[in-house]
Design a protein around this motif. Sequence first.
Motif, PDB file in Angstrom:
ATOM      1  N   LEU A 430       0.821  -1.209   0.000  1.00 53.60           N
ATOM      2  CA  LEU A 430       0.000   0.000   0.000  1.00 53.60           C
ATOM      3  C   LEU A 430       0.859   1.264   0.000  1.00 53.60           C
ATOM      4  O   LEU A 430       1.722   1.432   0.865  1.00 53.60           O
ATOM      5  N   ALA A 431       0.579   2.152  -0.925  1.00 55.38           N
ATOM      6  CA  ALA A 431       1.258   3.454  -0.910  1.00 55.38           C
ATOM      7  C   ALA A 431       0.796   4.288   0.269  1.00 55.38           C
ATOM      8  O   ALA A 431       1.495   5.232   0.676  1.00 55.38           O
ATOM      9  N   THR A 432      -0.348   3.959   0.833  1.00 56.39           N
ATOM     10  CA  THR A 432      -0.895   4.705   1.973  1.00 56.39           C
ATOM     11  C   THR A 432      -0.435   4.161   3.320  1.00 56.39           C
ATOM     12  O   THR A 432      -0.791   4.714   4.360  1.00 56.39           O
ATOM     13  N   MET A 433       0.314   3.056   3.317  1.00 53.82           N
ATOM     14  CA  MET A 433       0.888   2.533   4.560  1.00 53.82           C
ATOM     15  C   MET A 433       2.252   3.193   4.732  1.00 53.82           C
ATOM     16  O   MET A 433       3.178   2.950   3.963  1.00 53.82           O
ATOM     17  N   ASP A 434       2.383   4.024   5.752  1.00 55.62           N
ATOM     18  CA  ASP A 434       3.566   4.871   5.861  1.00 55.62           C
ATOM     19  C   ASP A 434       4.805   4.131   6.353  1.00 55.62           C
ATOM     20  O   ASP A 434       5.911   4.363   5.858  1.00 55.62           O
ATOM     21  N   TRP A 435       4.617   3.254   7.359  1.00 57.87           N
ATOM     22  CA  TRP A 435       5.775   2.657   8.022  1.00 57.87           C
ATOM     23  C   TRP A 435       5.574   1.153   8.219  1.00 57.87           C
ATOM     24  O   TRP A 435       4.451   0.674   8.396  1.00 57.87           O
ATOM     25  N   PHE A 436       6.700   0.456   8.230  1.00 58.32           N
ATOM     26  CA  PHE A 436       6.731  -0.958   8.606  1.00 58.32           C
ATOM     27  C   PHE A 436       7.730  -1.092   9.745  1.00 58.32           C
ATOM     28  O   PHE A 436       8.905  -0.722   9.606  1.00 58.32           O
ATOM     29  N   ILE A 437       7.274  -1.618  10.880  1.00 63.35           N
ATOM     30  CA  ILE A 437       8.148  -1.748  12.045  1.00 63.35           C
ATOM     31  C   ILE A 437       8.953  -3.037  11.950  1.00 63.35           C
ATOM     32  O   ILE A 437       8.396  -4.132  11.827  1.00 63.35           O
ATOM     33  N   THR A 438      10.271  -2.909  12.015  1.00 59.49           N
ATOM     34  CA  THR A 438      11.155  -4.052  11.878  1.00 59.49           C
ATOM     35  C   THR A 438      12.350  -3.885  12.813  1.00 59.49           C
ATOM     36  O   THR A 438      12.267  -3.146  13.791  1.00 59.49           O
ATOM     37  N   ASP A 439      13.447  -4.581  12.524  1.00 59.28           N
ATOM     38  CA  ASP A 439      14.642  -4.487  13.360  1.00 59.28           C
ATOM     39  C   ASP A 439      15.878  -4.719  12.490  1.00 59.28           C
ATOM     40  O   ASP A 439      15.752  -5.097  11.315  1.00 59.28           O
ATOM     41  N   PRO A 440      17.100  -4.522  13.026  1.00 62.24           N
ATOM     42  CA  PRO A 440      18.314  -4.633  12.192  1.00 62.24           C
ATOM     43  C   PRO A 440      18.564  -6.028  11.645  1.00 62.24           C
ATOM     44  O   PRO A 440      19.251  -6.169  10.628  1.00 62.24           O
ATOM     45  N   TYR A 441      18.055  -7.055  12.300  1.00 64.91           N
ATOM     46  CA  TYR A 441      18.328  -8.424  11.872  1.00 64.91           C
ATOM     47  C   TYR A 441      17.267  -8.929  10.900  1.00 64.91           C
ATOM     48  O   TYR A 441      17.582  -9.630   9.937  1.00 64.91           O
ATOM     49  N   SER A 442      16.018  -8.560  11.149  1.00 61.88           N
ATOM     50  CA  SER A 442      14.948  -8.934  10.217  1.00 61.88           C
ATOM     51  C   SER A 442      15.074  -8.172   8.904  1.00 61.88           C
ATOM     52  O   SER A 442      14.733  -8.702   7.837  1.00 61.88           O
ATOM     53  N   SER A 443      15.573  -6.952   8.989  1.00 67.46           N
ATOM     54  CA  SER A 443      15.694  -6.098   7.800  1.00 67.46           C
ATOM     55  C   SER A 443      17.058  -5.430   7.774  1.00 67.46           C
ATOM     56  O   SER A 443      17.197  -4.250   8.098  1.00 67.46           O
ATOM     57  N   PRO A 444      18.096  -6.163   7.370  1.00 68.18           N
ATOM     58  CA  PRO A 444      19.422  -5.554   7.234  1.00 68.18           C
ATOM     59  C   PRO A 444      19.440  -4.604   6.035  1.00 68.18           C
ATOM     60  O   PRO A 444      18.447  -4.521   5.294  1.00 68.18           O
ATOM     61  N   PRO A 445      20.526  -3.875   5.819  1.00 68.58           N
ATOM     62  CA  PRO A 445      20.597  -2.986   4.648  1.00 68.58           C
ATOM     63  C   PRO A 445      20.263  -3.738   3.361  1.00 68.58           C
ATOM     64  O   PRO A 445      20.630  -4.894   3.185  1.00 68.58           O
ATOM     65  N   GLY A 446      19.551  -3.056   2.476  1.00 71.38           N
ATOM     66  CA  GLY A 446      19.159  -3.660   1.213  1.00 71.38           C
ATOM     67  C   GLY A 446      17.738  -4.195   1.197  1.00 71.38           C
ATOM     68  O   GLY A 446      17.230  -4.612   0.155  1.00 71.38           O
ATOM     69  N   GLN A 447      17.059  -4.167   2.345  1.00 73.73           N
ATOM     70  CA  GLN A 447      15.700  -4.697   2.425  1.00 73.73           C
ATOM     71  C   GLN A 447      14.651  -3.706   1.927  1.00 73.73           C
ATOM     72  O   GLN A 447      13.499  -4.090   1.687  1.00 73.73           O
ATOM     73  N   LYS A 448      15.031  -2.468   1.787  1.00 68.13           N
ATOM     74  CA  LYS A 448      14.066  -1.435   1.386  1.00 68.13           C
ATOM     75  C   LYS A 448      13.381  -1.783   0.074  1.00 68.13           C
ATOM     76  O   LYS A 448      12.207  -1.451  -0.142  1.00 68.13           O
ATOM     77  N   GLN A 449      14.101  -2.485  -0.795  1.00 72.45           N
ATOM     78  CA  GLN A 449      13.553  -2.811  -2.117  1.00 72.45           C
ATOM     79  C   GLN A 449      12.318  -3.706  -2.034  1.00 72.45           C
ATOM     80  O   GLN A 449      11.531  -3.786  -2.975  1.00 72.45           O
ATOM     81  N   TYR A 450      12.139  -4.390  -0.910  1.00 72.73           N
ATOM     82  CA  TYR A 450      11.032  -5.319  -0.780  1.00 72.73           C
ATOM     83  C   TYR A 450       9.773  -4.679  -0.199  1.00 72.73           C
ATOM     84  O   TYR A 450       8.758  -5.365  -0.041  1.00 72.73           O
ATOM     85  N   PHE A 451       9.818  -3.409   0.140  1.00 69.78           N
ATOM     86  CA  PHE A 451       8.714  -2.788   0.868  1.00 69.78           C
ATOM     87  C   PHE A 451       8.229  -1.511   0.190  1.00 69.78           C
ATOM     88  O   PHE A 451       9.034  -0.702  -0.279  1.00 69.78           O
ATOM     89  N   SER A 452       6.910  -1.334   0.185  1.00 68.66           N
ATOM     90  CA  SER A 452       6.343  -0.055  -0.247  1.00 68.66           C
ATOM     91  C   SER A 452       6.374   0.935   0.910  1.00 68.66           C
ATOM     92  O   SER A 452       6.329   2.148   0.703  1.00 68.66           O
ATOM     93  N   GLU A 453       6.428   0.416   2.162  1.00 69.24           N
ATOM     94  CA  GLU A 453       6.473   1.255   3.357  1.00 69.24           C
ATOM     95  C   GLU A 453       7.918   1.692   3.645  1.00 69.24           C
ATOM     96  O   GLU A 453       8.884   1.058   3.205  1.00 69.24           O
ATOM     97  N   ARG A 454       8.064   2.748   4.425  1.00 71.13           N
ATOM     98  CA  ARG A 454       9.367   3.098   4.976  1.00 71.13           C
ATOM     99  C   ARG A 454       9.653   2.163   6.147  1.00 71.13           C
ATOM    100  O   ARG A 454       8.768   1.862   6.945  1.00 71.13           O
ATOM    101  N   LEU A 455      10.876   1.695   6.236  1.00 65.09           N
ATOM    102  CA  LEU A 455      11.254   0.776   7.303  1.00 65.09           C
ATOM    103  C   LEU A 455      11.695   1.557   8.533  1.00 65.09           C
ATOM    104  O   LEU A 455      12.524   2.460   8.442  1.00 65.09           O
ATOM    105  N   TYR A 456      11.134   1.177   9.660  1.00 67.70           N
ATOM    106  CA  TYR A 456      11.573   1.739  10.940  1.00 67.70           C
ATOM    107  C   TYR A 456      12.111   0.592  11.769  1.00 67.70           C
ATOM    108  O   TYR A 456      11.360  -0.314  12.148  1.00 67.70           O
TER     109      TYR A 456
END
Length: 682
Positions: A430-456
Amino acid sequence: MILQRTLQHIATAVAGRILKNADISMASAWVEAGRLEDAEQYLLAVLSHQPVNADALHLAGLIAHLKGDQARAVTLISKATEHAPNEGLYYFNLGNAYLASGATENGIQAFQQATSLNPDRAEAWINLGFALIEMKRHQEAVSAFIHVLELAPEYDVDLAFASALVGAGTVRNEPTMVDRAIALLESKPKEGYEGYASGVILARALEHRNRLSEAIKQYQSLLGAYPEHIGIRNNLARCLVQLGQVDESRIHYRLCVNAAPDKFHAFSALLAGLNYDPDMTPDMHEAEVRNWEKQLASPNYPFNLKFTNKRDPERPLKIGYLSPDLRQHVVGHNFLPVLEHRSQDRFSVVCYHIGKKEDDMSRRIAALSDDWRHIHGASDDEVADAIRQDSIDILVDLSGHTSKTQPLVFARKPAPVQVSWLGYFDTTGLATMDWFITDPYSSPPGQKQYFSERLYRLPHTRLYYHPYPGMPEVGELPAKRNGYVTFGCLNNLAKINTQVLDLWAEILAASPTSRLLIQTLALCDKLNLERFRALCVKRGIDPARLELRPATPLEKFAQTYHEIDIALDPFPFCGGFTSFDALWMGVPVVTLEQQRLAGRQTIAMLMNLGLPELIAATKCDYLSIALELGHDLTRLQQLRSELRMLFLQSPLIDHRAFIQDQEQGYRYFWKCWCRKNSTRAH
């Protein structure tokens, strides 16, 4: 539909059973003969001289009902009941008029009055039962049809009775009621349209009793006769997933999506199922998500968004949580600490439960919330409107594309800030979903490509562990008493694909005295258990070394870990709270690193516990780690005795610290929105 047809038949069959007095006997005869216009003109003449003639009012109302003028029918028959309040027949036909007008609750009240005045009128009990089913008041409907069976066994109400039994048994968790429905339907086969209705009810009942292979056969038979029926195909796909037959289910879900992308949550089920597919590439996954967004989400994106929420970055915030699982469910249980440890002076909470069932867990969550909204059955627009009316500042999704969710509520953007957390393991798309809550191990650098949300990224973990009440103490190492190592897995069978089984077969082949124990809900189905056993044997696993078990009740499931030395994590979709349970019970989990978050949940746990040596980069590493552990009983014993203490000293179970980190995230999200919108305002 079959119930509606039967209802119309019963109503017509008794339409002519009216009271006759000298003034309206002729009109009564005309009604019975079908001469409605003549009867109506005669009754108008009678009423012009006798406006309180109850029989005339009732008969005129019945004529209006038969002619399709339900508003007039209700008015006339209601007047008749005012002047003759003890005539059960009047209330019966009043109920029929209400039902025909769509006022089912009013119809139920009229039928209840009719059965109270004339308890021997079987037709009133029948129509009451149908109306109660329509309003999903299944337990009351069961009682109504029991009266019918006692009064008039010649009436064929088997389908309606079975439907009521299944509905009541499902809601009340009374399997004997569902079993009674199954026995009734199987003992009295139907033909034609009734055969179709019977098949649908029977399949639903079998599914509820976890007789999924039999339910699948029913759905397949129904599809043979009705190949274009998307609802049946969707139900078939759902059963296949529960049995772990994900590849076949995906075929049916895709057919559902192609035929009716906005129906039955099939598109969301398809997206959630992508995480089980070991051959799914990032590009393929992205294409599927974007297709869903284009077809279903984008048309609901709002234009010219305006929020009245006060743009004060430091004020107390109102947080909304939306989920179908605020009940006795892994999400509901693990959501409790958020409510127990939140900063009540800084954050108020409104829970929106869109699930059908409410239970003791629901009531606990409601008691800990500032407001509770049970809005099952509400449309996406209605849910979004409720959220706007509550002036929610941050709306948190706890379900994503899982079962019975409503992601298109978030497409409508009812709150200034929208966040995905806890109940889902992937992008919502969803373009209307602003954030996805994650952590450094579940989402290391390079994971942004898999999400429409901003990673926090929270500092330690996106998930914490909340042990179920009554979890047993860690037991002794099973290998010490058995003389062999037992590998085990309690994950959803859909996660145990053929690539996973191939690797596990290699482990057993290289460790010839070891055993493999698999326990999961899908193995409750005996036919599926044998299918899966054959799948294992085909890969060279000796059935004598294989223990396949159905799932146990919640209060007993953790005891299975007293029999497991090493847990094997599936891939590409690894364990979530199942891995938490194993580690809490002193059982090390060997996991294979994956690209996407759904395959990295166990990694985050192991890193927080200081056990990176259990994380494999390749299948060869996975094999080596499992075998080395299996040959080192001293290390296994040490892990078994230390894991719970490691847990207690880790961020994984520090609920207060987690909630503080989460609330800092909420505050950051809010400040970002305030800055962004302040800039726009100027």
